[in-house]
Write a protein that holds these residues in place. Structure first.
Motif, mmCIF file in Angstrom:
data_model
loop_
_atom_site.group_PDB
_atom_site.id
_atom_site.type_symbol
_atom_site.label_atom_id
_atom_site.label_comp_id
_atom_site.label_asym_id
_atom_site.label_seq_id
_atom_site.Cartn_x
_atom_site.Cartn_y
_atom_site.Cartn_z
ATOM 1 N N UNK A 1 -14.998 37.209 1.829
ATOM 2 C CA UNK A 1 -13.923 38.158 2.147
ATOM 3 C C UNK A 1 -14.488 39.540 2.418
ATOM 4 N N UNK A 2 -15.421 39.979 1.598
ATOM 5 C CA UNK A 2 -16.019 41.301 1.770
ATOM 6 C C UNK A 2 -16.844 41.395 3.050
ATOM 7 N N UNK A 3 -17.621 40.362 3.343
ATOM 8 C CA UNK A 3 -18.423 40.364 4.564
ATOM 9 C C UNK A 3 -17.513 40.435 5.783
ATOM 10 N N UNK A 4 -16.442 39.671 5.776
ATOM 11 C CA UNK A 4 -15.503 39.699 6.907
ATOM 12 C C UNK A 4 -14.859 41.076 7.053
ATOM 13 N N UNK A 5 -14.539 41.717 5.947
ATOM 14 C CA UNK A 5 -13.937 43.053 6.006
ATOM 15 C C UNK A 5 -14.922 44.056 6.609
ATOM 16 N N UNK A 6 -16.176 43.976 6.215
ATOM 17 C CA UNK A 6 -17.193 44.880 6.759
ATOM 18 C C UNK A 6 -17.366 44.636 8.252
#
Length: 94
Positions: A77-82
């Motif tokens: 989720x965090x990688x996709x947000x970045x």
């Protein structure tokens, strides 16, 4: 082992050089990129990055109450947000 598809973004000059290397060596662009990555990973240049990642994962592991699956889902989720944020900046010209 089955190969997995991924998307990468390369500087136009690097992409041109990759295409030229593929043509002159009668290999696919994918094979050229994979060989380059394998060479880099064997060279030891990536060791410091791996050490830093291991250290970070150990610190997070000690302070998190998430199980492995939940932690992986959170990381994705965090990688996709970045990535979304980067794409938005690229599109807006920042």
């Amino acid at each position: 082992m089955a190969k997995k598809k991924t998307t990468i973004y390369l500087d136009p000059d690097v992409l041109t050089a990759t295409k030229a290397a593929a043509l002159t060596s009668n290999r696919s662009e994918s094979a050229v990129i994979e060989d380059a990555l394998r060479s880099y990973l064997r060279s030891g240049h990536a060791d410091a990055a791996w050490d830093g990642l291991r250290e970070l994962l150990e610190r997070v592991g000690y302070t998190s109450d998430l199980d492995e699956d939940a932690a992986l889902a959170e990381a994705v989720t965090e990688v996709r947000a970045v990535r979304r944020e980067r794409r938005a900046r690229t599109v807006s010209g920042e």
